[in-house]
Design an enzyme around this catalytic site. Structure first.
Site, PDB file in Angstrom:
ATOM      1  CD  GLN A  74      -1.203   0.099   3.705  1.00 50.19           C
ATOM      2  OE1 GLN A  74      -2.036  -0.800   3.776  1.00 50.19           O
ATOM      3  NE2 GLN A  74      -1.107   1.050   4.606  1.00 50.19           N
ATOM      4  N   GLY A 125      -3.154   4.534  -2.668  1.00 51.91           N
ATOM      5  CA  GLY A 125      -3.989   3.363  -2.861  1.00 51.91           C
ATOM      6  C   GLY A 125      -3.276   2.088  -2.478  1.00 51.91           C
ATOM      7  CG  ASP A 154       6.808   9.045  -3.764  1.00 52.82           C
ATOM      8  OD1 ASP A 154       7.595   9.370  -2.844  1.00 52.82           O
ATOM      9  OD2 ASP A 154       5.789   8.360  -3.564  1.00 52.82           O
TER      10      ASP A 154
END
Length: 620
Positions: free
Chosen positions: A319, A323, A438
């Protein structure tokens, strides 16, 4: 004669309606509803969702997959597998609630969805193992109350009590929650809640009698009422008299009523057509927006297809901030990773634009987007399956006292090459420049040959290749990997160099075999790995890294450290572009100069540090 005939006809119609109403009270107007082959028929105190409230207290939805039941009006829909004749309901493990309880153990919204309705004179819903929590804004209580749950993001605290409390304390309300068996307040102050439980529904005899007469069970001020109140025989005669009087009056207004009905029907039809056209036009606009991108490389799936390919989200792989990821299988047998987005915003154009851009990427070090789901608020991304999971588990191993690299320095060097090539492709090789924002070990997946692939574009920003500096309203990324300029513009403009910084922080962790910030380090100088390793490098000391078994390993380790320190320079202009990073990795370690020391100060020793998988901020 025509008016008299019309009057008699209207009068007989009224009498027939009155007689039909009484027959409905006797025969009931709520026949059992067939749910499915497993559940069979459902009847009072349960009702089909579309039936009127007189037919049951708890609405049930059998339209797709597992049937669902709503225990509180406007509340959460729980999935279940059976309803017994004694009104026992066998609930199934609610995956969504279970995941929320595991990831955020003190979540007011989760507690609200999981809480059972309070007992009333009408009915009572109970479980075998129940827990009463007191939801309070006040935090000063006697020792009889123990703090069960609190959170800085939650304005309320939850308390338990070992003694019976007839009513909630001031500024508190009672919440009934299902719990796991074996929980004891004396040795476990934090409740162990469960999203898998069995319910027992008990309905009062008064409510059953009210239902049999066609009434609606209600409770006012703690007292039971049946609305409309069942009528006695004398009331039937009153109805007949009223019906006759109504016939006389009705004769006079019949024409007016018919005229008004026709007018209202016309207006209603016009309004319905307007809203239907508006909704249909919105859908057409979105489909036109989608078609403007031309044929996409990724297939489009329905939400039902997503549920089938994941076997109703049976196996969870991981996770993230946007999501959960589940293992799935396509019809042809190919394994996939399905990311179900838990936050949907806007009309979907941003999501489609992102899918369109990523689906057109094609690089050996970028995970392939095979499909997507866009159905109302339901959105999902279907990626190729990576059997070796994320890089994170191979470089962080707290259970191994030696902290040796599982992959070896040669494999780490090849992985660093692959990630750099993937980022270079995103920054320069696509038609549009994609800034990932990210980059971290959690988002680097490894295939069967341990080749790396960049994944999770939930925070990515797509911009024109001509743009060197991009505008951002808020910071985005994960704590520990965010470039200084992303959260403070005084350090410089946000650009592709922000990804370079994240790559450098990740490269440092790959080389060190540990998180860059380690609050458990015995010496304060060792808390922040980049500063600790820079000092050793600057003094030409042994790097002291684990797993070095040869001179080649030593050279590879030194190269990764030097490249990582160049990438995390505080000033973005001092960082190399990814093309230069690749050249540095391909060259010899002797040709690399030691960079200036990054002048951001080492973090102070604190009781906690952000996990690498938790996203700090994520704003598109």
């Amino acid at each position: 004669m025509a008016p008299i005939t019309l009057f008699i006809s209207f009068l007989l119609t009224n009498l027939a309606v009155l007689h039909s109403a009484e027959e409905q009270r006797i025969n009931k107007s709520c026949p059992p509803y067939f749910c499915n082959d497993v559940i069979g028929n459902i009847s009072f105190p349960f009702r089909y969702e579309e039936q009127s409230r007189e037919c049951g207290l708890y609405p049930v939805d059998c339209s797709e997959g597992f049937p669902r039941i709503q225990l509180k009006e406007g509340g959460y829909w729980h999935e279940f597998t059976s309803i017994s004749e004694s009104n026992n309901i066998s609930m199934i493990i609610n995956k969504e609630l279970k995941q929320r309880l595991e990831s955020i153990p003190c979540d007011d919204e989760s507690f609200e969805d999981l809480s059972l309705p309070s007992p009333t004179p009408i009915s009572n819903v109970s479980t075998t193992h129940n827990l009463t929590l007191f939801k309070c804004s006040n935090t000063t209580f006697s020792t009889d109350f123990k703090l069960a749950c609190s959170s800085t993001s939650n304005p309320y605290n939850y308390y338990t009590s070992s003694m019976y409390v007839p009513s909630p304390p001031p500024d508190c309300s009672a919440v009934w929650l299902p719990r796991l068996p074996g929980w004891n307040i004396s040795n476990q102050p934090h409740p162990i809640l469960t999203a898998n439980f069995t319910l027992q529904v008990t309905v009062s005899e008064q409510c059953y009698e009210c239902y049999s007469r066609g009434g609606l069970c209600q409770a006012y001020g703690g007292e039971f009422t049946c609305s409309p109140t069942p009528k006695e025989g004398g009331h039937l005669r009153l109805k007949l008299a009223l019906g006759l009087a109504g016939g006389v009056v009705g004769l006079l207004v019949l024409v007016l009523v018919v005229a008004l009905c026709c007018l209202m029907r016309k207006l209603s039809t016009s309004r319905s057509i307007f809203f239907w056209k508006k909704k249909n036009q919105s859908r057409k606009n979105l489909e036109a927006f989608l078609s403007n991108y031309g044929p996409l490389q990724a297939n489009r799936y329905s939400y039902l297809d997503v549920k089938k390919m994941t076997n109703s989200f049976e196996e969870k792989l991981g996770q993230g901030g946007y999501g959960d990821v589940y293992k799935g299988k396509l019809k042809g047998g190919s394994l996939v990773a399905v990311k179900v987005l838990n936050r949907s915003k806007g009309n979907g154009e941003d999501f489609i634009a992102e899918v369109a851009a990523i689906s057109r990427t094609s690089h050996v070090n970028i995970v392939s987007l095979l499909g997507f789901c866009f159905e109302g608020s339901k959105r999902a991304l279907i990626y190729e399956f990576m059997p070796n999971g994320s890089l994170e588990k191979f470089i962080f191993d707290a259970n191994n006292p030696q902290k040796d690299h599982h992959l070896g320095w040669e494999a780490l060097e090849q992985i660093s090459f692959g990630i750099a090539r993937g980022l270079e492709y995103l920054h320069r090789g696509c038609n549009t420049r994609i800034l990932h924002f990210d980059i971290k070990p959690h988002n680097i997946l490894l295939d069967e040959n341990f080749s790396p692939k960049i994944s999770d574009f939930g925070l990515a920003k797509i911009c024109d290749r001509k743009e060197s500096i991009v505008s951002m309203l808020y910071a985005r990324g994960t704590a520990g990997y965010i470039a200084p300029e992303v959260f403070c513009r005084s350090f410089g403009g946000v650009s592709h160099k922000s990804d370079v910084y994240s790559y450098g922080m990740m490269l440092s962790e790959m080389a060190g075999g540990r998180r860059n910030i380690n609050v458990e380090a015995e010496k304060t100088s060792e808390i922040y790995f980049p500063h600790w390793i820079y000092k050793r490098l600057d003094l030409d000391e042994e790097l002291g890294l684990h797993g070095i078994k040869s001179e080649e390993d030593k050279a590879r380790a030194r190269k990764l450290i030097i490249v990582s320190l160049w990438c995390i320079q505080t000033d973005p202009s001092n960082r190399p572009a990814m093309k230069e990073v690749i050249e540095m990795l391909e060259g010899s370690v002797e040709s690399l100069k030691i960079p200036p020391k990054p002048y951001l100060s080492s973090p102070a020793k604190s009781p906690a540090v952000a996990d690498s998988s938790s996203t700090l901020v994520s704003i598109h």
